[in-house]
Design a protein around this motif. Structure first.
Motif: not given
Length: 332
Positions: A146-149, A193-196
């Motif tokens: 979901l975060t792509g990383r 948690l702050a990852l877009p």
């Protein structure tokens, strides 16, 4: 005690894994799942995992299964997660509506000195190593997708005994992995948690938006300005943003201005919200594949009980009663 269950959408992950290994999933796991059946008993899920494990006789089966996870395997909860702005919001959705995917020991998210901690107790039993490891590895893999990383987990703890080979688990999670612990737990950096969220698998959200468009085409004609507010409100509801302020911001006006303009059209924000939710609820209830908890999520309710109370006030019936009555009417 009610039997623990897992969502059929989640179980399909195993069918897809077996197929990727070049084997016939029906021959290994049995007939494909019925699309109309939302849950699979935990006992069947345990048997299916054990069958594949016996067939392969390789360590760390759960980690290989988790590599194929996607939002679609979490059903409507996965769809809702895709609409979130950050991983924190997505995890809140998963925590609140875990029972619509994995109806076993509930998850609790807390912030502790060593990081953000997600814990699962053992009050409702111990499903076993294969079940637990698949669930935790799938959750971590989904969050990374979901975060792509890729991001490492500080600590993972399992209640089950250690396997013969621990290194694959440390490689997958990227941190310390423990076994024979009192609860199952994940600990990771608060910064995660702050990852877009990246825009992954947009077809899933497109499906929900298409259903909403169909709904709006069916309901009674309203003035153009009210229709514009209503169309904006539908995705806001799905994202859990059910406030006057959220709708006003989406239309670049103050809450007070929107309130006044709603009054000029002979309605109110609460009236518009209730009307839109009711139409959405009736459409979702006609879909037998959607569980009541999932429908509550799609309507922006924090609890299924709140949805039930609201629906009863609109129709005089509980959602399950309304669904049965309309299913019987369609069958005649």
């Amino acid at each position: 005690m009610t039997e623990n269950r897992v969502a059929s959408s989640y179980v399909r992950l195993l069918y897809e894994y077996v197929e990727r290994q070049g084997k016939d999933p029906v021959a290994v796991l049995g007939e494909p799942l019925d699309d109309a059946v939302h849950f699979v008993p935990m006992a069947r899920w345990q048997t299916m995992l054990a069958r594949v494990d016996e067939l392969e006789r390789r360590p760390a089966l759960a980690l290989r299964i988790a590599e194929g996870i996607g939002a679609r395997h979490f059903g409507v909860v996965g769809y809702a997660a895709l609409a979130c702005g950050s991983l924190a919001e997505a995890l809140q959705r998963l925590e609140r509506f875990h029972a619509s995917v994995y109806d076993a020991n509930p998850a609790q998210v807390t912030v502790q000195p060593d990081g953000v901690c997600i814990e699962w107790g053992v009050a409702r039993g111990r499903p076993g190593a294969l079940v637990d490891e698949t669930a935790i590895a799938s959750l971590v893999q989904l969050a990374r997708d979901l975060t792509g990383r890729y991001w490492p987990v500080r600590h993972v703890g399992f209640v089950n005994p250690a396997p013969m080979w621990v290194q694959p688990y440390e490689d997958f999670f990227g941190g310390q992995v423990g076994f024979d612990e009192p609860v199952t737990r994940l600990v990771f950096d608060p910064e995660v948690l702050a990852l877009p969220l990246r825009k992954s698998d947009p077809a899933l959200l497109t499906l929900l938006d298409h259903q909403a468009e169909q709904l709006l085409a069916e309901v009674a004609t309203v003035p153009a300005v009210v229709d514009a507010w209503r169309r904006t409100l539908v995705p806001l509801i799905r994202e859990g943003q059910t406030s006057l302020a959220a709708l006003a911001e989406a239309h670049h006006m103050s809450a007070r201005t929107l309130q006044r303009r709603l009054a000029e059209q002979g309605t109110s924000f609460q009236g518009l919200l209730d009307q839109t939710r009711r139409h959405l609820a009736e459409r979702h209830l006609r879909d037998a594949q959607l569980d009541l908890a999932e429908i509550a999520l799609l309507l922006g309710y924090s609890e299924q009980s709140a949805f039930t109370r609201a629906f009863r006030s609109w129709t005089g019936l509980a959602p399950a009663q309304w669904r049965r009555r309309n299913a019987a009417a369609l069958a005649r």
